[in-house]
Scaffold this active site. Sequence first.
Site, PDB file in Angstrom:
ATOM      1  CG  HIS A  69     -22.613  14.734 -57.394  1.00  0.00           C
ATOM      2  ND1 HIS A  69     -22.304  14.200 -56.151  1.00  0.00           N
ATOM      3  CD2 HIS A  69     -22.772  13.665 -58.232  1.00  0.00           C
ATOM      4  CE1 HIS A  69     -22.279  12.880 -56.241  1.00  0.00           C
ATOM      5  NE2 HIS A  69     -22.550  12.538 -57.482  1.00  0.00           N
ATOM      6  CG  HIS A  73     -18.596   8.973 -63.800  1.00  0.00           C
ATOM      7  ND1 HIS A  73     -19.596   9.922 -63.683  1.00  0.00           N
ATOM      8  CD2 HIS A  73     -18.505   8.371 -62.582  1.00  0.00           C
ATOM      9  CE1 HIS A  73     -20.077   9.896 -62.455  1.00  0.00           C
ATOM     10  NE2 HIS A  73     -19.436   8.967 -61.773  1.00  0.00           N
TER      11      HIS A  73
END
Length: 304
Positions: A78, A264
């Site tokens: 993030h 991811h």
Amino acid sequence: MFQQRTLKTTVRAVGVGLHSGERVTLVLKPAPVDSGIVFHRVDLPDSAPFRVGPSLVNDTRLSSTLINDGVRVGTIEHLMSAFAGFGVDNVVVEVDAPEMPIMDGSAAPFIYLLQSAGVVDQAAPKRFVRVRKPIEVVEGDKWVKLEPHDGYKVSLKIDFQHPAFKKSAQTITLDFATTNYVSEIARARTFGFIQEVEMLRTNGLARGGSMDSVVVIDEYRVLNDGGLRFEDEFVRHKVLDAIGDLYILGHPLIAAFSGYKSGHAMNNKLLRALLDDPDSYEFVSFERDEDVPSSFHALPPIGI
């Protein structure tokens, strides 16, 4: 000349790690030209600062975690996404715990930190990675791909067979020549299923999660007061994650990224596949601003 960027001043924040549940102090500092994005675990006296890179991502269980000489810095996606959205090339990230603070589960609090610090241009050209030929990673029915594109575009599809997701679009295509990262991506929050919480915590994950930092879903619906921030917040958050994961490359991409059920691990494998094929990419800079793809002219202005 289209220039590199760093922060104008140092800025700090305190929060809790999503998976560790530990209190975290985060400090972002200006950095010199060509130093890149550097992480430093200041709570470990013998740990040295290190520059982010795809080869250091060695744990992708529900986040992207860097491991350098045994030193962990987790849940960086993030923050990295905010750096990408704000066009920050050089910065020192100091943290006193093994994980970034989760804040509200989106990149918006990190954008606020960058706005508070301000950004400044530096006396060196920004270096882009331009994709020259398609690169793809496939695992079962999942896939991710980078293709040549004169700009930056992201297309993603998720596939959750769940009532809450059936009410929300699960496919999105965003061209950043016309998409504003700050208003259209940064606020999208991470999400999770309440029935998985006990299993995750048994495995040392999600110990710091709450409805203040995660969109929580039961068997039928979203449980958070106020519901979703976007009708398609789930897939927008996957875009946020992908932008952060891809920025671990350390340079903005001139490319089109697309994926189906990506995460991811797949995003990192794609970066490694790109770097393993020297013919698939090139580094470029631009002496004239008018030659820069329009996707990057939408970066927030300096000095704010």
